[in-house]
Design an enzyme around this catalytic site. Structure first.
Site, PDB file in Angstrom:
ATOM      1  N   TYR A 168       0.978  -1.301   0.072  1.00 44.59           N
ATOM      2  CA  TYR A 168      -0.269   0.326   0.065  1.00 44.59           C
ATOM      3  C   TYR A 168       0.849   1.237   0.092  1.00 44.59           C
ATOM      4  O   TYR A 168       0.134   1.806  -0.042  1.00 44.59           O
ATOM      5  CB  TYR A 168      -0.908  -0.039   1.440  1.00 44.59           C
ATOM      6  CG  TYR A 168      -2.090  -0.951   1.128  1.00 44.59           C
ATOM      7  CD1 TYR A 168      -3.404  -0.441   0.692  1.00 44.59           C
ATOM      8  CD2 TYR A 168      -1.908  -2.149   1.059  1.00 44.59           C
ATOM      9  CE1 TYR A 168      -4.214  -1.225   0.495  1.00 44.59           C
ATOM     10  CE2 TYR A 168      -2.993  -3.071   1.533  1.00 44.59           C
ATOM     11  CZ  TYR A 168      -4.340  -2.565   0.455  1.00 44.59           C
ATOM     12  OH  TYR A 168      -5.704  -3.340   0.374  1.00 44.59           O
ATOM     13  N   GLU A 180      -7.992  -7.757   5.529  1.00 43.95           N
ATOM     14  CA  GLU A 180      -7.184  -8.459   4.721  1.00 43.95           C
ATOM     15  C   GLU A 180      -6.035  -9.662   6.368  1.00 43.95           C
ATOM     16  O   GLU A 180      -6.399 -10.166   5.726  1.00 43.95           O
ATOM     17  CB  GLU A 180      -6.195  -7.838   3.371  1.00 43.95           C
ATOM     18  CG  GLU A 180      -6.688  -7.463   2.759  1.00 43.95           C
ATOM     19  CD  GLU A 180      -6.575  -6.688   1.745  1.00 43.95           C
ATOM     20  OE1 GLU A 180      -4.896  -5.984   1.840  1.00 43.95           O
ATOM     21  OE2 GLU A 180      -7.089  -5.481   0.539  1.00 43.95           O
TER      22      GLU A 180
END
Length: 392
Positions: A98, A140
């Site tokens: 990310y 996640e």
């Protein structure tokens, strides 16, 4: 929750950013793949990059998330986040990635918007990004913990291959190590990784189309066109009984719930795969709930699982099947020739619905279900490929 200062800035700049978002995401992917070509080779779907659908899906998710933050500050689009998170974990996406996405995305924003990106604007959109990223990372992480995996794929042996139609094949897979098959729910999918002729290790997600004892079953339609489906054509041309495939743990946020409420299962084309998996589950568990099974296809010969569809519905004590063909090869009732139309069916308002198929089909069916009184929250859908319906 977005801070009030940032909310004001995002609200004021959302029209400008929204108008340029596809240009921004186009620049983002160009930058990302220039710096990390391995991501395009071994993680991202090259076909979706070539036709622009991945770019549009990313743009839609960012815009939808930002819109919710400023218009409904006390809410979070959990359904959208869950859908993205399940896709990510099936691909093996990790938290550190990310930061990589952030760096190239914000460089693209500055490139496209130029001087409009003041320090205040950059700070506000940074807050949007990390709110979304951190929410996804948390979801996640839970999914990885629940599955006992970190996104790795396990070798499975192809024990049989069955032609469903001229362009659709079912592969029955069993763990190559002889170990147990992971638990999964009807409606979920696995990701399959194959090595292509140029060395790329491309990944695709396929719904589980049945519940075989000791194995997993996926069904793959050969994707034609330009660009043609790299992985689907590879599987059709090169994978037969005895081959080994790398397969992920099952994931997917669209899961058939075991309850007593009436259920509508609506599919079109190869969208039948998760629906047929749900019908297998209902039949095997002896479900007594009312089931309205609906399918639309080009014609009888392109209808994968046509006999299974009818046979499974017959096994259920309170089920009915409705099929439409656009260009029937045999006799087909006039009111069932063409596209799926639920308006003539008795659909109870307390039903829960699961849809899978092309977006125009799902939009039409969803509208008809809403008109029948089914709340939007009870209408679930699965999209093959980038979700162009996020936030809707």
């Amino acid at each position: 929750m977005l801070s009030e200062k940032s909310a004001q800035t995002v609200r004021a700049t959302l029209p400008v950013v929204g108008a340029a978002i596809e240009q921004i995401t186009g620049s983002f992917y160009h930058r990302l793949f220039a710096a990390h070509p391995e991501l395009l080779r071994d993680l991202f779907n090259r076909g979706n990059q070539a036709d622009g659908s991945q770019k549009s899906a990313l743009a839609g998710s960012i815009a939808a998330f930002a819109t919710v933050l400023v218009n409904n500050p006390d809410e979070r689009p959990d359904a959208m986040l869950a859908r993205i998170a399940h896709k990510h974990v099936s691909l093996g996406v990790t938290g550190p990635q990310y930061q990589v996405v952030h760096d190239h995305l914000f460089a693209a924003i500055v490139e496209v918007l130029g001087e409009a990106v003041t320090p205040e604007v950059a700070e506000a959109w940074e807050e949007v990004y990390w709110l979304m990223a951190n929410a996804l990372i948390a979801i996640e992480q839970r999914l990885y913990e629940q599955s006992g995996t970190r996104g790795e794929r396990r070798p499975y042996t192809v024990v049989s291959r069955t032609a469903e139609t001229a362009d659709v094949a079912t592969f029955l897979l069993r763990p190559a190590d002889g170990g147990p098959v992971p638990a999964h729910k009807p409606g979920q999918y696995v990701s399959v990784q194959v090595e292509l002729a140029d060395g790329a290790k491309q990944i695709r997600q396929y719904s589980l189309s049945g519940q075989p004892e000791g194995g997993l079953q996926i069904t793959v339609k050969r994707v034609a066109g330009d660009p043609a489906g790299e992985v689907s054509n590879h599987l059709h041309q090169h994978v037969d009984e005895g081959a080994t495939l790398l397969v992920s743990h099952p994931f997917g946020d669209v899961q058939l719930a075991d309850e007593d409420r009436p259920v509508v299962l609506a599919s079109a084309g190869i969208g039948c795969t998760p629906i047929i998996g749900m019908l297998h589950h209902l039949a095997e568990t002896g479900a007594a709930r009312r089931v309205i099974a609906v399918h639309g296809d080009q014609q009888e010969s392109t209808h994968a699982f046509r006999e299974d569809f009818a046979g499974l519905v017959e096994k259920l004590p309170n089920a009915e099947a409705h099929v439409w063909y656009e260009h029937p090869e045999g006799e087909c009732p006039t009111d069932r020739t063409g596209r799926v139309d639920l308006t003539g069916l008795d659909v109870p308002a307390d039903a829960v619905a699961y849809l899978c198929g092309p977006l125009p089909f799902m939009r039409a069916v969803r509208t008809q279900l809403l008109e029948a009184g089914i709340p939007a929250a009870d209408i679930h859908y699965e999209v093959f490929g980038p979700d162009m319906w996020l936030g809707k």
